[in-house]
Motif scaffolding. Structure first.
Motif, PDB file in Angstrom:
ATOM      1  N   UNK A 112      -4.092  -9.334  -9.198  1.00  0.00           N
ATOM      2  CA  UNK A 112      -5.191  -8.471  -8.351  1.00  0.00           C
ATOM      3  C   UNK A 112      -4.992  -7.412  -8.314  1.00  0.00           C
ATOM      4  N   UNK A 113      -5.815  -6.224  -8.149  1.00  0.00           N
ATOM      5  CA  UNK A 113      -5.819  -5.306  -7.513  1.00  0.00           C
ATOM      6  C   UNK A 113      -5.426  -5.319  -5.843  1.00  0.00           C
ATOM      7  N   UNK A 114      -5.085  -4.454  -5.187  1.00  0.00           N
ATOM      8  CA  UNK A 114      -5.483  -3.874  -4.053  1.00  0.00           C
ATOM      9  C   UNK A 114      -6.035  -2.355  -3.283  1.00  0.00           C
TER      10      UNK A 114
ATOM     11  N   UNK B 101       0.618  -1.012   0.050  1.00  0.00           N
ATOM     12  CA  UNK B 101      -0.002   0.120  -0.398  1.00  0.00           C
ATOM     13  C   UNK B 101       0.537   1.282   0.174  1.00  0.00           C
ATOM     14  N   UNK B 102       2.290   1.010   0.428  1.00  0.00           N
ATOM     15  CA  UNK B 102       2.712   2.626   0.338  1.00  0.00           C
ATOM     16  C   UNK B 102       3.953   2.279  -0.866  1.00  0.00           C
ATOM     17  N   UNK B 103       4.518   0.999  -0.919  1.00  0.00           N
ATOM     18  CA  UNK B 103       5.921   1.462  -2.195  1.00  0.00           C
ATOM     19  C   UNK B 103       5.276   2.337  -3.714  1.00  0.00           C
ATOM     20  N   UNK B 104       4.583   1.988  -3.517  1.00  0.00           N
ATOM     21  CA  UNK B 104       3.872   2.317  -5.061  1.00  0.00           C
ATOM     22  C   UNK B 104       4.532   1.268  -5.962  1.00  0.00           C
ATOM     23  N   UNK B 105       4.554   0.072  -6.424  1.00  0.00           N
ATOM     24  CA  UNK B 105       5.014  -0.498  -6.493  1.00  0.00           C
ATOM     25  C   UNK B 105       4.293  -1.766  -7.109  1.00  0.00           C
ATOM     26  N   UNK B 106       4.589  -2.741  -8.262  1.00  0.00           N
ATOM     27  CA  UNK B 106       3.260  -3.982  -7.981  1.00  0.00           C
ATOM     28  C   UNK B 106       4.153  -5.130  -7.091  1.00  0.00           C
ATOM     29  N   UNK B 107       3.384  -5.589  -6.146  1.00  0.00           N
ATOM     30  CA  UNK B 107       4.514  -6.869  -4.947  1.00  0.00           C
ATOM     31  C   UNK B 107       3.352  -8.355  -4.879  1.00  0.00           C
ATOM     32  N   UNK B 108       4.349  -8.980  -5.460  1.00  0.00           N
ATOM     33  CA  UNK B 108       3.487 -10.404  -5.531  1.00  0.00           C
ATOM     34  C   UNK B 108       4.164 -11.042  -4.297  1.00  0.00           C
ATOM     35  N   UNK B 109       3.313 -11.345  -3.742  1.00  0.00           N
ATOM     36  CA  UNK B 109       3.123 -11.807  -2.345  1.00  0.00           C
ATOM     37  C   UNK B 109       3.652 -13.003  -2.227  1.00  0.00           C
TER      38      UNK B 109
ATOM     39  N   UNK C 169      -2.789 -18.334  -0.510  1.00  0.00           N
ATOM     40  CA  UNK C 169      -2.580 -20.247  -0.384  1.00  0.00           C
ATOM     41  C   UNK C 169      -2.246 -20.402  -1.808  1.00  0.00           C
ATOM     42  N   UNK C 170      -1.368 -19.090  -2.711  1.00  0.00           N
ATOM     43  CA  UNK C 170      -0.469 -19.075  -3.660  1.00  0.00           C
ATOM     44  C   UNK C 170       0.178 -17.928  -3.952  1.00  0.00           C
ATOM     45  N   UNK C 171       1.196 -17.054  -4.646  1.00  0.00           N
ATOM     46  CA  UNK C 171       1.594 -16.359  -5.170  1.00  0.00           C
ATOM     47  C   UNK C 171       0.015 -15.272  -5.218  1.00  0.00           C
ATOM     48  N   UNK C 172       0.549 -14.421  -4.998  1.00  0.00           N
ATOM     49  CA  UNK C 172      -0.029 -13.562  -5.050  1.00  0.00           C
ATOM     50  C   UNK C 172      -0.045 -12.047  -5.584  1.00  0.00           C
ATOM     51  N   UNK C 173       0.304 -11.522  -7.206  1.00  0.00           N
ATOM     52  CA  UNK C 173       0.424  -9.971  -7.329  1.00  0.00           C
ATOM     53  C   UNK C 173      -0.698  -8.946  -7.559  1.00  0.00           C
ATOM     54  N   UNK C 174      -0.297  -8.222  -6.330  1.00  0.00           N
ATOM     55  CA  UNK C 174      -1.277  -6.674  -6.002  1.00  0.00           C
ATOM     56  C   UNK C 174      -0.949  -6.000  -5.981  1.00  0.00           C
ATOM     57  N   UNK C 175      -1.581  -5.099  -6.542  1.00  0.00           N
ATOM     58  CA  UNK C 175      -1.207  -3.283  -6.826  1.00  0.00           C
ATOM     59  C   UNK C 175      -2.040  -2.266  -6.865  1.00  0.00           C
ATOM     60  N   UNK C 176      -1.551  -1.348  -6.394  1.00  0.00           N
ATOM     61  CA  UNK C 176      -2.995  -0.410  -4.993  1.00  0.00           C
ATOM     62  C   UNK C 176      -2.380   0.794  -6.081  1.00  0.00           C
TER      63      UNK C 176
END
Length: 278
Positions: free
Chosen positions: A246-248, A137-145, A271-278
């Motif tokens: 998905x969008x965050x 929510x704060x980096x401004x970059x896509x984040x792979x969890x 339960x699986x890798x999630x690429x989330x963008x905010x």
């Protein structure tokens, strides 16, 4: 242009799960990216109160905690270095230091200098969860969890959670490196969770991706009695998806996170890798 990815590994109070480092290397290899490993160690402010010094003996305890944090960081970095050498991935590394409540913020600030951020998510690991939420929510970059306890393998079946929203569109754009390498792309729209812009939003996205040379299949599902985050993950796993995009939804104020329903459901039970963008 070389893709630059960074993985953030907090070391206090507990390190991330045992698979986060190796999974980050595997993803960097999959993307042909340079990997920056950012070890986030704790930096506890000095205690100047005389009573704390002499009765509670806090300064030595603080030094002990900080030393243990640094030692965990060294172990993590050594593990990543061995893995990158084995996988022929270019490695950079750095050490960040921050007070306990600001470790996630330090990671998010550093993440702004990279194309992709990666973080681990381990149940009941406060450091991993705080870092993941702050970076999303704060980096401004896509984040792979990344799940902290299992291997992720190749992320070659990308599942896009699509509702036609701004954050979902941002997530699809940010997922371009993964979409270009995917052998299958599935677009999933949940139709009974909220009012959608129009009925054919999944097909429209599929047509747009096809115009860019990417073949995708659009489908609709019902969440039913499930939380939307659980429904999305269950469907992705059912169709053998290896990455959920998905969008965050959410924002943070003074470290109190307010999350949207889908985001909260995903982070409650990853339960699986999630690429989330905010």
């Amino acid at each position: 242009m070389q893709l630059m990815a960074s993985v953030f590994l907090p070391t206090y109070p507990d390190p991330p799960g045992p698979k986060v480092a190796s999974n980050a290397v595997a993803v960097a290899r999959w993307l042909n990216a340079t990997l920056d490993v950012a070890i986030v160690n704790v930096d506890i402010p000095d205690v100047s109160n005389a009573l704390s010094r002499f009765l509670l003996d806090l300064p030595p305890k603080i030094r002990e905690v900080e030393a243990a944090s640094r030692q965990r960081g060294k172990i993590l970095l050594d593990a990543v270095a061995g893995e990158t050498s084995r996988c022929n991935v270019t490695l950079m590394s750095q050490e960040l230091k921050a007070q306990p409540a600001l470790m996630g913020e330090a990671a998010a600030n550093e993440g702004r200098y990279f194309d992709l951020c990666m973080v681990g998510w381990t149940p009941n690991n406060e450091a991993s969860q705080m870092t993941a939420e702050e970076v999303v929510f704060s980096s401004g970059r896509p984040t792979l969890i990344l799940p902290g306890d299992e291997d992720v393998g190749q992320l070659d079946h990308v599942v896009i959670a699509w509702d036609g929203s701004r954050v979902a569109a941002r997530a699809v754009a940010d997922a371009k490196p993964f979409l270009e390498r995917a052998s299958a792309i599935s677009i999933v729209t949940v139709t009974d969770e909220k009012v959608l812009p129009r009925e054919d939003i999944g097909d429209r996205l599929a047509h747009g991706l096809a115009a860019r040379g990417l073949l995708a299949k659009a489908e609709s599902i019902h969440a039913g009695n499930n939380e939307i985050g659980a429904a999305l993950q269950e469907h992705a796993i059912e169709i053998n998806g290896s990455l959920l995009v998905m969008g965050g939804w959410g924002h943070s104020r003074l470290r109190d996170f307010v999350l949207g329903g889908a985001t909260e459901g995903i982070l409650a039970d990853l339960r699986l890798p999630v690429l989330m963008s905010h």
